[in-house]
Scaffold this motif. Structure first.
Motif, PDB file in Angstrom:
ATOM      1  N   LEU A 130     -12.711 -27.265   1.348  1.00 17.94           N
ATOM      2  CA  LEU A 130     -12.742 -26.220   1.095  1.00 17.94           C
ATOM      3  C   LEU A 130     -13.657 -25.383   1.587  1.00 17.94           C
ATOM      4  O   LEU A 130     -14.988 -25.721   1.752  1.00 17.94           O
ATOM      5  N   TYR A 131     -13.239 -24.182   2.416  1.00 18.01           N
ATOM      6  CA  TYR A 131     -14.335 -23.375   3.181  1.00 18.01           C
ATOM      7  C   TYR A 131     -14.719 -22.302   2.287  1.00 18.01           C
ATOM      8  O   TYR A 131     -15.729 -21.740   2.300  1.00 18.01           O
ATOM      9  N   VAL A 132     -14.199 -21.519   1.337  1.00 15.80           N
ATOM     10  CA  VAL A 132     -14.390 -20.566   0.533  1.00 15.80           C
ATOM     11  C   VAL A 132     -13.290 -20.368  -0.776  1.00 15.80           C
ATOM     12  O   VAL A 132     -12.387 -20.995  -0.757  1.00 15.80           O
ATOM     13  N   SER A 133     -14.197 -19.879  -1.667  1.00 12.07           N
ATOM     14  CA  SER A 133     -13.417 -19.763  -2.980  1.00 12.07           C
ATOM     15  C   SER A 133     -13.752 -18.102  -3.168  1.00 12.07           C
ATOM     16  O   SER A 133     -15.086 -17.775  -3.147  1.00 12.07           O
ATOM     17  N   ALA A 134     -13.065 -17.605  -3.889  1.00 18.67           N
ATOM     18  CA  ALA A 134     -13.244 -15.983  -4.396  1.00 18.67           C
ATOM     19  C   ALA A 134     -12.545 -15.437  -5.365  1.00 18.67           C
ATOM     20  O   ALA A 134     -11.238 -16.165  -5.800  1.00 18.67           O
ATOM     21  N   GLN A 135     -12.705 -14.442  -5.960  1.00 19.35           N
ATOM     22  CA  GLN A 135     -12.224 -13.581  -6.799  1.00 19.35           C
ATOM     23  C   GLN A 135     -12.108 -12.209  -6.528  1.00 19.35           C
ATOM     24  O   GLN A 135     -13.273 -11.496  -6.250  1.00 19.35           O
ATOM     25  N   VAL A 136     -11.160 -11.507  -6.659  1.00 20.80           N
ATOM     26  CA  VAL A 136     -11.147  -9.952  -6.090  1.00 20.80           C
ATOM     27  C   VAL A 136     -10.348  -9.538  -7.426  1.00 20.80           C
ATOM     28  O   VAL A 136      -9.141  -9.753  -7.876  1.00 20.80           O
ATOM     29  N   THR A 137     -10.801  -8.107  -7.885  1.00 21.37           N
ATOM     30  CA  THR A 137     -10.130  -7.136  -8.650  1.00 21.37           C
ATOM     31  C   THR A 137     -10.021  -5.921  -8.079  1.00 21.37           C
ATOM     32  O   THR A 137     -10.808  -5.283  -7.374  1.00 21.37           O
ATOM     33  N   LEU A 138      -8.556  -5.543  -7.883  1.00 19.09           N
ATOM     34  CA  LEU A 138      -8.086  -4.330  -7.693  1.00 19.09           C
ATOM     35  C   LEU A 138      -7.773  -3.232  -8.707  1.00 19.09           C
ATOM     36  O   LEU A 138      -7.464  -4.146  -9.861  1.00 19.09           O
ATOM     37  N   VAL A 139      -7.781  -2.278  -8.584  1.00 17.49           N
ATOM     38  CA  VAL A 139      -7.615  -1.001  -9.512  1.00 17.49           C
ATOM     39  C   VAL A 139      -6.673   0.024  -8.738  1.00 17.49           C
ATOM     40  O   VAL A 139      -6.819   0.233  -7.748  1.00 17.49           O
ATOM     41  N   ALA A 140      -5.587   0.334  -9.677  1.00 16.98           N
ATOM     42  CA  ALA A 140      -4.690   1.420  -9.027  1.00 16.98           C
ATOM     43  C   ALA A 140      -5.239   2.702  -9.080  1.00 16.98           C
ATOM     44  O   ALA A 140      -5.734   3.320 -10.405  1.00 16.98           O
ATOM     45  N   ILE A 141      -5.199   3.555  -8.018  1.00 25.32           N
ATOM     46  CA  ILE A 141      -5.946   4.727  -8.205  1.00 25.32           C
ATOM     47  C   ILE A 141      -4.881   5.932  -7.601  1.00 25.32           C
ATOM     48  O   ILE A 141      -4.102   5.548  -6.703  1.00 25.32           O
ATOM     49  N   ASP A 142      -4.789   6.962  -8.339  1.00 28.97           N
ATOM     50  CA  ASP A 142      -3.744   8.246  -7.995  1.00 28.97           C
ATOM     51  C   ASP A 142      -4.549   8.618  -6.760  1.00 28.97           C
ATOM     52  O   ASP A 142      -5.684   9.314  -6.836  1.00 28.97           O
ATOM     53  N   GLU A 198      -3.893  11.353  -4.881  1.00 30.81           N
ATOM     54  CA  GLU A 198      -3.807  12.929  -4.857  1.00 30.81           C
ATOM     55  C   GLU A 198      -4.970  13.089  -5.639  1.00 30.81           C
ATOM     56  O   GLU A 198      -5.799  14.146  -5.357  1.00 30.81           O
ATOM     57  N   ARG A 199      -5.171  12.757  -7.038  1.00 33.08           N
ATOM     58  CA  ARG A 199      -6.490  13.291  -7.872  1.00 33.08           C
ATOM     59  C   ARG A 199      -7.622  12.154  -7.749  1.00 33.08           C
ATOM     60  O   ARG A 199      -8.534  12.647  -8.102  1.00 33.08           O
ATOM     61  N   GLY A 200      -7.510  11.217  -6.943  1.00 29.82           N
ATOM     62  CA  GLY A 200      -8.481  10.487  -6.590  1.00 29.82           C
ATOM     63  C   GLY A 200      -9.149   9.696  -8.035  1.00 29.82           C
ATOM     64  O   GLY A 200     -10.290   9.263  -7.927  1.00 29.82           O
ATOM     65  N   LYS A 201      -8.340   9.440  -8.989  1.00 25.93           N
ATOM     66  CA  LYS A 201      -8.515   8.996 -10.170  1.00 25.93           C
ATOM     67  C   LYS A 201      -7.788   7.797 -10.316  1.00 25.93           C
ATOM     68  O   LYS A 201      -6.704   7.594  -9.980  1.00 25.93           O
ATOM     69  N   ILE A 202      -8.338   6.868 -11.556  1.00 24.15           N
ATOM     70  CA  ILE A 202      -7.757   5.518 -11.851  1.00 24.15           C
ATOM     71  C   ILE A 202      -6.504   6.028 -12.480  1.00 24.15           C
ATOM     72  O   ILE A 202      -6.482   6.914 -13.515  1.00 24.15           O
ATOM     73  N   MET A 203      -5.432   5.345 -12.575  1.00 23.16           N
ATOM     74  CA  MET A 203      -4.177   5.605 -12.854  1.00 23.16           C
ATOM     75  C   MET A 203      -3.952   5.102 -14.396  1.00 23.16           C
ATOM     76  O   MET A 203      -4.879   4.167 -14.733  1.00 23.16           O
ATOM     77  N   ARG A 204      -3.368   5.938 -15.245  1.00 22.51           N
ATOM     78  CA  ARG A 204      -3.188   5.567 -16.653  1.00 22.51           C
ATOM     79  C   ARG A 204      -2.185   4.080 -16.568  1.00 22.51           C
ATOM     80  O   ARG A 204      -2.751   3.345 -17.664  1.00 22.51           O
TER      81      ARG A 204
END
Length: 164
Positions: A125-137, A139-145
């Protein structure tokens, strides 16, 4: 511990103890360390692992019918908002490895992914990781509903595949 043994890093609790969905299927993406991935000593630069993880995630999404270009056309972006990574062992110039990724869960517009970068025989095992993404609009530059409908359907297919 003897003087000839180097200490082994234990997995970080933050990565290993995160809540998981019931499925264990991983998407696998093969890589090889080329000169542009390494420092002058021939050891892979820490940021190269992040690039490989993103490539694996993009290919995993492509495998279930989500093209990032299509999301951009829908006005959706998926930036990384959280990253936890543990470097267990170095990869060196010329070595091959497998980047394993899986979607852990979706909570609203947040998508959590797990990663492991391992030797091709899965012994190291070389690397273990966890990533969180979030959906962004975009055009508005804001988090989507909520996630775009096409993405919700594709992610549901990924979860269904993983539960089998």
């Amino acid at each position: 511990m003897s003087q000839n043994q180097s200490p082994q890093l234990l997995p970080t609790g933050e990565i290993q103890n995160l809540p998981r969905l019931a499925f264990e299927n991983w998407f696998e993406y093969a890589i090889r360390a080329h000169p542009h991935h390494t420092d002058y000593a021939g050891v892979v630069w820490h940021g190269s692992y992040l690039t490989w993880m993103e490539e694996a995630r993009v290919e995993c999404l492509r495998s279930i019918g989500i093209e990032l270009a299509d999301l951009v056309a829908l006005g959706c972006d998926l930036p990384v908002v959280e990253l936890s990574i543990r470097y267990h062992r170095p990869i060196k110039l010329g070595m091959a490895a497998i980047v394993k990724t899986r979607m852990v869960n979706v909570s609203g517009v947040k998508i959590n992914w797990d990663y492991q970068i391992q030797s091709p025989n899965f012994q190291d095992l070389y690397v273990s990781a966890q990533v969180t993404l979030v959906a962004i609009d975009r055009e508005r530059g804001k988090i989507m509903r909520q996630l775009p409908e096409a993405m919700k359907e594709a992610l549901a297919r990924l979860a269904a595949i993983g539960e089998k």
